[in-house]
Design a protein around this motif. Sequence first.
Motif, PDB file in Angstrom:
ATOM      1  N   UNK A 306       0.824  -1.203  -0.205  1.00  0.00           N
ATOM      2  CA  UNK A 306       0.059  -0.017   0.147  1.00  0.00           C
ATOM      3  C   UNK A 306       0.665   1.135  -0.109  1.00  0.00           C
ATOM      4  N   UNK A 307       1.879   1.231   0.692  1.00  0.00           N
ATOM      5  CA  UNK A 307       2.814   2.233   0.719  1.00  0.00           C
ATOM      6  C   UNK A 307       3.427   2.771  -0.719  1.00  0.00           C
ATOM      7  N   UNK A 308       3.870   1.667  -1.190  1.00  0.00           N
ATOM      8  CA  UNK A 308       4.516   1.838  -2.549  1.00  0.00           C
ATOM      9  C   UNK A 308       3.625   2.318  -3.508  1.00  0.00           C
ATOM     10  N   UNK A 309       2.113   1.703  -3.490  1.00  0.00           N
ATOM     11  CA  UNK A 309       1.237   2.055  -4.354  1.00  0.00           C
ATOM     12  C   UNK A 309       0.968   3.657  -4.478  1.00  0.00           C
ATOM     13  N   UNK A 310       0.777   4.072  -3.027  1.00  0.00           N
ATOM     14  CA  UNK A 310       0.534   5.683  -2.975  1.00  0.00           C
ATOM     15  C   UNK A 310       1.648   6.423  -3.681  1.00  0.00           C
ATOM     16  N   UNK A 311       2.787   5.804  -3.336  1.00  0.00           N
ATOM     17  CA  UNK A 311       4.167   6.721  -3.902  1.00  0.00           C
ATOM     18  C   UNK A 311       3.965   6.713  -5.454  1.00  0.00           C
ATOM     19  N   UNK A 312       3.987   5.487  -5.898  1.00  0.00           N
ATOM     20  CA  UNK A 312       3.969   5.114  -7.341  1.00  0.00           C
ATOM     21  C   UNK A 312       2.843   6.299  -7.895  1.00  0.00           C
ATOM     22  N   UNK A 313       1.675   6.538  -7.409  1.00  0.00           N
ATOM     23  CA  UNK A 313       0.803   7.368  -7.989  1.00  0.00           C
ATOM     24  C   UNK A 313       1.101   8.769  -7.859  1.00  0.00           C
ATOM     25  N   UNK A 314       2.031   9.092  -7.217  1.00  0.00           N
ATOM     26  CA  UNK A 314       2.502  10.697  -7.193  1.00  0.00           C
ATOM     27  C   UNK A 314       3.776  10.890  -7.666  1.00  0.00           C
ATOM     28  N   UNK A 315       4.416   9.930  -8.426  1.00  0.00           N
ATOM     29  CA  UNK A 315       5.603   9.864  -8.750  1.00  0.00           C
ATOM     30  C   UNK A 315       5.764  11.167  -9.978  1.00  0.00           C
ATOM     31  N   UNK A 316       4.776  11.059 -10.744  1.00  0.00           N
ATOM     32  CA  UNK A 316       4.867  12.430 -11.699  1.00  0.00           C
ATOM     33  C   UNK A 316       5.039  13.861 -11.114  1.00  0.00           C
ATOM     34  N   UNK A 317       4.191  13.678 -10.143  1.00  0.00           N
ATOM     35  CA  UNK A 317       4.132  15.009  -9.069  1.00  0.00           C
ATOM     36  C   UNK A 317       5.437  15.391  -8.666  1.00  0.00           C
ATOM     37  N   UNK A 318       6.234  14.294  -8.173  1.00  0.00           N
ATOM     38  CA  UNK A 318       7.675  14.424  -7.559  1.00  0.00           C
ATOM     39  C   UNK A 318       8.552  14.975  -8.708  1.00  0.00           C
ATOM     40  N   UNK A 319       8.477  14.074  -9.490  1.00  0.00           N
ATOM     41  CA  UNK A 319       9.603  14.216 -10.609  1.00  0.00           C
ATOM     42  C   UNK A 319       9.580  15.466 -11.124  1.00  0.00           C
ATOM     43  N   UNK A 320       8.559  16.422 -11.148  1.00  0.00           N
ATOM     44  CA  UNK A 320       8.513  17.592 -11.574  1.00  0.00           C
ATOM     45  C   UNK A 320       8.748  18.837 -10.568  1.00  0.00           C
ATOM     46  N   UNK A 321       9.346  18.299  -9.560  1.00  0.00           N
ATOM     47  CA  UNK A 321       9.883  19.138  -8.520  1.00  0.00           C
ATOM     48  C   UNK A 321      11.198  19.559  -8.669  1.00  0.00           C
ATOM     49  N   UNK A 322      11.473  20.925  -8.700  1.00  0.00           N
ATOM     50  CA  UNK A 322      12.830  21.465  -8.908  1.00  0.00           C
ATOM     51  C   UNK A 322      14.154  20.729  -8.259  1.00  0.00           C
ATOM     52  N   UNK A 323      13.881  20.296  -7.046  1.00  0.00           N
ATOM     53  CA  UNK A 323      14.788  19.832  -6.199  1.00  0.00           C
ATOM     54  C   UNK A 323      14.778  18.186  -6.202  1.00  0.00           C
ATOM     55  N   UNK A 324      13.680  17.675  -6.175  1.00  0.00           N
ATOM     56  CA  UNK A 324      13.780  16.439  -6.297  1.00  0.00           C
ATOM     57  C   UNK A 324      13.804  15.456  -7.451  1.00  0.00           C
ATOM     58  N   UNK A 325      13.692  16.342  -8.679  1.00  0.00           N
ATOM     59  CA  UNK A 325      13.864  15.678 -10.015  1.00  0.00           C
ATOM     60  C   UNK A 325      15.006  14.699 -10.074  1.00  0.00           C
ATOM     61  N   UNK A 326      16.196  15.279  -9.682  1.00  0.00           N
ATOM     62  CA  UNK A 326      17.309  14.512  -9.709  1.00  0.00           C
ATOM     63  C   UNK A 326      17.632  13.608  -8.858  1.00  0.00           C
ATOM     64  N   UNK A 327      16.887  13.162  -7.810  1.00  0.00           N
ATOM     65  CA  UNK A 327      17.240  12.387  -6.740  1.00  0.00           C
ATOM     66  C   UNK A 327      15.782  11.241  -6.466  1.00  0.00           C
ATOM     67  N   UNK A 328      14.810  11.467  -7.322  1.00  0.00           N
ATOM     68  CA  UNK A 328      13.692  10.784  -6.937  1.00  0.00           C
ATOM     69  C   UNK A 328      13.754   9.140  -7.077  1.00  0.00           C
ATOM     70  N   UNK A 329      14.330   8.967  -8.305  1.00  0.00           N
ATOM     71  CA  UNK A 329      14.645   7.550  -8.629  1.00  0.00           C
ATOM     72  C   UNK A 329      15.506   6.817  -7.306  1.00  0.00           C
TER      73      UNK A 329
END
Length: 388
Positions: A306-329
Amino acid sequence: MASGMDLEAYFAFMENQGYTAVREIPKFDLDSYIQNYTGRSRFDRLLLIGQTSVALHMDALRAAVAEAKKSHDTGRYQKVAAYFRLIAPEEAETCFSKSWIDSTDAANAMETKRLEREMKVYKNNLVKESIRMGHEELGRHLESIGNLIGAADAYSRMRPDVSTPKHIVDMGRHLVSVYIQRKEWASVISQLGKITGIQGSDKERLIRPYIRAMSGVALLGQKSYEAAASCFLEVDGSSAPIGTLTDGYLCANDIAIYGGLLALATMDRTQLQLNVLENSKFRAFLELEPHLRRAIAHFVNGRYAECLSILASYRADYMLDLYLHWHLDTLYSMIRNKCITNYLIPFSCVTLESMDKAFSVPGQSIQAELAAMIQTKVINARIDSINK
């Protein structure tokens, strides 16, 4: 009629520049999202979305052009126009204004000369406060036109003439702003260290959350994820809006997202319960991102899928963040590895079928991923591929 790159060619080009194309549609509304930021941070965030988002790139580039024209920085205007030309050259030509660039550059040069003349007068008069203010005004101007090296030099020249704790803090914040824009993370941390513990300032209550938040950004940039998590979890936003505290670089939602994700990636279940879910200061931020609070609670309670499912659903939002983009993967990989490791702890033997059910999409197997984790010593186990 000029034709630009097609979408695939454009995003392939951006990936060659080191960016990651985001093909999923994010959950946020661009107009509402960007209102949380001011100054150069707003432009930089729009530009990143224009460089990486398949769904929002045109809207973001248009907004970035408009944002650039509100400023005196012709360099960033030309930068976003160059990306616009790659994907929509006809529309770019409509938006592009050579006359605005020429007139703005001329006005910038005149203002620079005026401020430099005033500085000579201040120095001849030997009035320390006037000299300090002159350097500050020149620095602000140079920063506004995109001359970040010159701005840093001007702000640094304030140092001999600062006379109060407030002056020290103001000078430090100016330099931090320049270093963050230049992604000079070590310099950010060094400068924040110089204003830590400044006593007697009327802004003293505001300094602490500012220092913790901006230290977190710099440590994230340096990939010091655990230290960055601690900084964000210590931010107290009760004294003023976070946007005001951080000079428009971050909003309260960013504190929640950065702190929550970094904590998930670096802390165990007990630490997450104590330092995140039961942290009264951070709870106020986390309430702004209830899905992330649920993801952390699921991890603490052992519901890893359930934890991973929630994170996967918000991955696009976080990848478009100025500081998270380079570290999210990297962060997502760390969290997934922790979930798998914690899932295995209670068992002496687990079937691959149960692991697939918990962690794989239908039709795929986790076996290769588990083998890689065993080879890199993330988990201490063996796979019986015959009996699965």
